[in-house]
Design an enzyme around this catalytic site. Structure first.
Site, PDB file in Angstrom:
ATOM      1  N   HIS B  60       0.828  -1.392  -0.042  1.00 42.91           N
ATOM      2  CA  HIS B  60       0.047   0.092   0.002  1.00 42.91           C
ATOM      3  C   HIS B  60       0.846   1.208   0.046  1.00 42.91           C
ATOM      4  O   HIS B  60       1.267   1.797   1.167  1.00 42.91           O
ATOM      5  CB  HIS B  60      -0.835  -0.058   1.284  1.00 42.91           C
ATOM      6  CG  HIS B  60      -2.171   0.855   1.095  1.00 42.91           C
ATOM      7  ND1 HIS B  60      -3.398   0.620   1.478  1.00 42.91           N
ATOM      8  CD2 HIS B  60      -2.109   2.161   0.720  1.00 42.91           C
ATOM      9  CE1 HIS B  60      -4.035   1.596   1.061  1.00 42.91           C
ATOM     10  NE2 HIS B  60      -3.415   2.600   0.824  1.00 42.91           N
ATOM     11  N   ASP B 305       1.032   2.636   3.756  1.00 43.34           N
ATOM     12  CA  ASP B 305       0.152   3.711   3.350  1.00 43.34           C
ATOM     13  C   ASP B 305       1.095   4.812   3.027  1.00 43.34           C
ATOM     14  O   ASP B 305       0.474   5.974   3.385  1.00 43.34           O
ATOM     15  CB  ASP B 305      -0.968   4.108   4.148  1.00 43.34           C
ATOM     16  CG  ASP B 305      -1.901   4.872   3.600  1.00 43.34           C
ATOM     17  OD1 ASP B 305      -1.884   5.127   2.449  1.00 43.34           O
ATOM     18  OD2 ASP B 305      -2.985   5.182   4.141  1.00 43.34           O
TER      19      ASP B 305
END
Lengths: 316, 428
Positions: B60, B305
């Protein structure tokens, strides 16, 4: 008594009980300036104060400006609509530009919570929070405390009912923390949609019923529905709101006989408060406005590093 | 043989291996693992005291290219990844234009071939423009090389569209990665809804906004048979839903970020915009549950992320600043120091969460050091002293909440297909 050790006044959260008493006592001492034929003292002569208002404001801004003038400070007013902010300048760039004019104090109002904190990290000058988003409005809370102390003689042990839009109100946060620190029994009242339940952790008892909040209350603080901050419908209509939360003469009978009614303004008559309550003898709404100038003089005075003014025994 | 690592501690959960051995590489693949390899190699590295793990895969990240090259590029982002010990990254489709077509996917892969030393696995959009309305050309993107589909930060709100996406994904055996957020429930929020949002006067994001969508996805996965992967899971209740779904053999997996494992919403009292991300930092009870869930395997993977934003975008009022922080260059050290060293997480589980699990979820032929597998290897020194300094990042952005943190342990070398693509220079 020690003087105020903070560089900035960002919120009630940062203040100790001693700090609060010092500010209130100083305000008491400065109040007599308004009674003089020449309403001015030379205390801040040669100091520069910038009023940086990113949100419209009438009374807070006028109150600060008057306080600055009565202390003989040089003041500079800076309103966002007429400034480079409307040309896309960031808050920090604006602040750095103003900082290069070497002000001693910057008074800021901004629609974003934490904007004064951002400034305080970047600026040498003292920052005074004149209201930041839904966060705090410390000088207003101090004005409220000054007013209550003046009328009631003390704050500890009083039942103080704060009624209205608690979620979106910065005064609600600052008032709750302040009166809680000073030992009052603080109640927050409003529909559940307008009170975050975590509010009890700030020191308030929560109720959805105005009758319970008003029951034997010493002080009734009415807050406005912050319609400009509400992004959705929190109450079905202002009529229904008034039916359940409006302060009427009839409901006032539940409170103590010598209760006082306060409102930090601006008032919406017929939405949260009935006209005959707002104008009644127990209303101290205009005292709040008068005390605003003295209180803000005290804050500016103490932040510019002055020793306490004729310290008196703190009132209880 | 091309390369031999001598006497390193090889930890490979995929073959339940944890031993001090020699590891030899030939033609980009693992050739031999043995207590002592007698043959000589063209290059030999003394790996004593170092950990050799299957290459870390961050499933991610946001590489920002095409569109926001001022914040990150495929080159700077993959360099940052290599420095963080990652041998591969899956990049989210919220570029400009959105990766919702074969041509954007091909562009990303072509750029990666030119500038990246590590593997880049593009994630395609679920819907055109990630607008949540019509399905993107998922089949064509799969043909071009995507490994999953997701509308990440602009999650599909319409349940019928999500159902169709899941049904359609099964044709191409692609996992559906969902950033779970009911946008109505979180509207206007900039931090977790709770005591601190109340204290700070910031609009809160209700944790139920995440949990409701996790539950929705689980129900739809059960019906459609799609493989659903929950991105950056952040609440205790959301984890509970995933745990129950796994017990019922529903094909759901999930990931957690280092920041959700280590920080709580209390940090926001500084109004530092490097503490603003979506999902937001949650409460301590959530953090505790996530750490426990990662340790038990209920949470499959660790992903960063990685969301670079250049400083001009972040130096704003808290409610006006964009969501997201960088993570590639701090993840391994943070987990090693704060979770493994403190005994909350085993080294095996950490390595599995960084390598073989992401590889399995994305169906990559990676995540194992068994002979014959691609030699993607992350080397870590558990005794390395690390101080996080944004100025040393290879990433183009420095928006980290971990600046000045002192950590023990971290990556020292990254090997992709038998080639050393990054080394901190202490060894080799």
């Amino acid at each position: 008594m020690a003087s105020l050790t903070h560089k900035d006044l960002l919120g009630i959260a940062q203040l100790s009980v001693e700090d609060i008493q010092l500010i209130l006592d100083t305000a008491d001492a400065l109040k007599q300036v308004a009674d003089r034929p020449v309403k001015k003292v030379p205390t801040l002569r040669g100091k520069t104060v910038i009023n940086l208002f990113f949100e419209p404001s009438t009374r807070t801004r006028a109150s600060f400006e008057l306080a600055e003038k009565r202390l003989s400070a040089d003041t500079l007013n800076f309103a966002a609509s007429t400034s480079s902010v409307s040309k896309g300048e960031t808050l920090l760039d604006t602040a750095r530009n103003l900082e290069s004019m070497a002000p001693d104090i910057i008074v800021i109002r901004h629609s974003s919570a934490g904007a004064p904190h951002l400034l305080s990290k970047e600026c040498r000058s003292s920052i005074v929070n004149a209201g930041d988003g839904m966060h705090e409005h410390p000088t207003q809370a101090l004005v409220d405390a000054l007013t209550v102390r003046e009328v009631k003689g003390h704050i500890e042990g009083l039942k103080i009912a704060i009624i209205g839009d608690i979620a979106h109100g910065r005064v609600a946060r600052s008032d709750t923390m302040l009166f809680h620190k000073l030992g009052a029994d603080v109640w927050a009242c409003g529909p559940a949609t307008l009170i975050p339940w975590e509010f009890h952790q700030l020191g308030a008892r929560i109720t959805g019923h105005i009758e319970e909040a008003l029951d034997s209350a010493d002080v009734v603080m009415m807050l406005r529905l912050q319609q400009e901050r509400q992004t959705e419908a929190f109450v079905p209509s202002t009529r229904e709101y008034f039916n359940f939360y409006g302060l009427t003469r009839e409901r006032m009978r539940l409170a103590k006989k010598d209760t006082i009614v306060m409102h930090p303004g601006p008032m919406n008559r017929g939405v949260e408060i009935d006209s005959d309550v707002a104008d009644a003898s127990y209303s101290v709404i205009l005292n709040q406005v008068a005390n605003g100038v003295a209180l803000r003089m005290a804050v500016l005075y103490l932040l510019s590093g002055h020793a306490p003014l004729r310290p008196r025994k703190p009132s209880r | 043989m091309n390369l031999i690592f001598r006497q390193g501690t090889v930890i490979d959960p995929s073959q339940e291996l944890h031993a001090v051995v020699d590891l030899g590489i030939d033609d980009g693949r693992v050739a031999e693992i043995a207590p002592r390899i007698r043959k000589k190699a063209r290059k030999e590295i003394d790996a004593r005291g170092l950990i050799l793990a299957p290459g870390f895969i961050d499933m991610h990240v946001h590489l920002r290219e095409p569109g926001r090259e001022d914040s990150e590029t495929i080159e700077t982002g993959t360099n940052a990844a290599a420095r963080g010990g990652f041998t591969g990254v899956a990049c989210m489709p919220n570029t400009r234009p959105v990766n919702d077509s074969e041509s954007v996917t091909s562009f990303i892969l072509e750029r990666a071939r030119e500038v990246s030393k590590i593997a880049v696995y593009p994630v395609g959009a679920i819907t055109k423009g990630s607008e949540g309305e019509t399905l993107a050309e998922i089949g064509e993107m799969k043909r071009a090389g995507i490994v999953a589909i997701s509308d990440d930060g602009r999650p599909v709100q319409n349940n019928q569209v999500m159902r169709r996406a899941m049904e359609y994904s099964t044709l191409f055996d692609l996992p559906v990665i969902d950033h779970c957020e009911d946008k109505d429930l979180s509207a206007g929020g900039c931090m977790n809804e709770g005591y601190y949002s109340t204290l700070l006067g910031l609009r809160g994001m209700n944790p139920a906004a995440e949990e409701i969508h996790v539950y929705r996805d689980v129900m739809l996965a059960r019906q459609t048979g799609a493989r659903v992967h929950i991105a950056h899971l952040s609440t205790r209740q959301a984890l509970e839903i995933v745990r129950r779904a796994k017990k019922e053999k529903i094909a759901v997996t999930c990931e957690v970020t280092p920041h959700h494992l280590l920080l709580t919403h209390a940090e926001a009292v500084s109004y530092d915009t490097n503490l603003k991300m979506n999902p937001p930092l949650r409460a301590q009870e959530d953090v505790d549950a996530l750490v426990q869930g990662l340790a038990s395997g209920a949470i499959d993977a660790i992903a960063t992320d990685h969301a670079p934003h250049n400083i001009n975008d972040k130096m704003l009022e808290f409610d006006r600043a964009p969501f997201g922080i960088v993570g590639l260059e701090t993840a391994a050290s943070l987990v090693l120091d704060r979770l493994v060293r403190t005994g909350k997480l085993s080294l095996e589980r950490m390595i599995e969460a960084f390598s073989s699990r992401p590889a399995r979820i994305l169906k990559l032929d990676r995540g194992s050091l068994a002979p014959g597998c691609w030699a993607d290897i992350t080397l870590m020194d558990p005794e390395l002293d690390v101080e996080v300094r944004g100025s040393e990042f290879f990433s183009r952005s420095r928006n980290t909440p971990f600046a000045a943190w002192k950590l023990k342990g971290g990556p020292v070398m990254t090997v992709v297909k038998g080639r050393i693509v990054w080394s901190n220079g202490v060894r080799s």
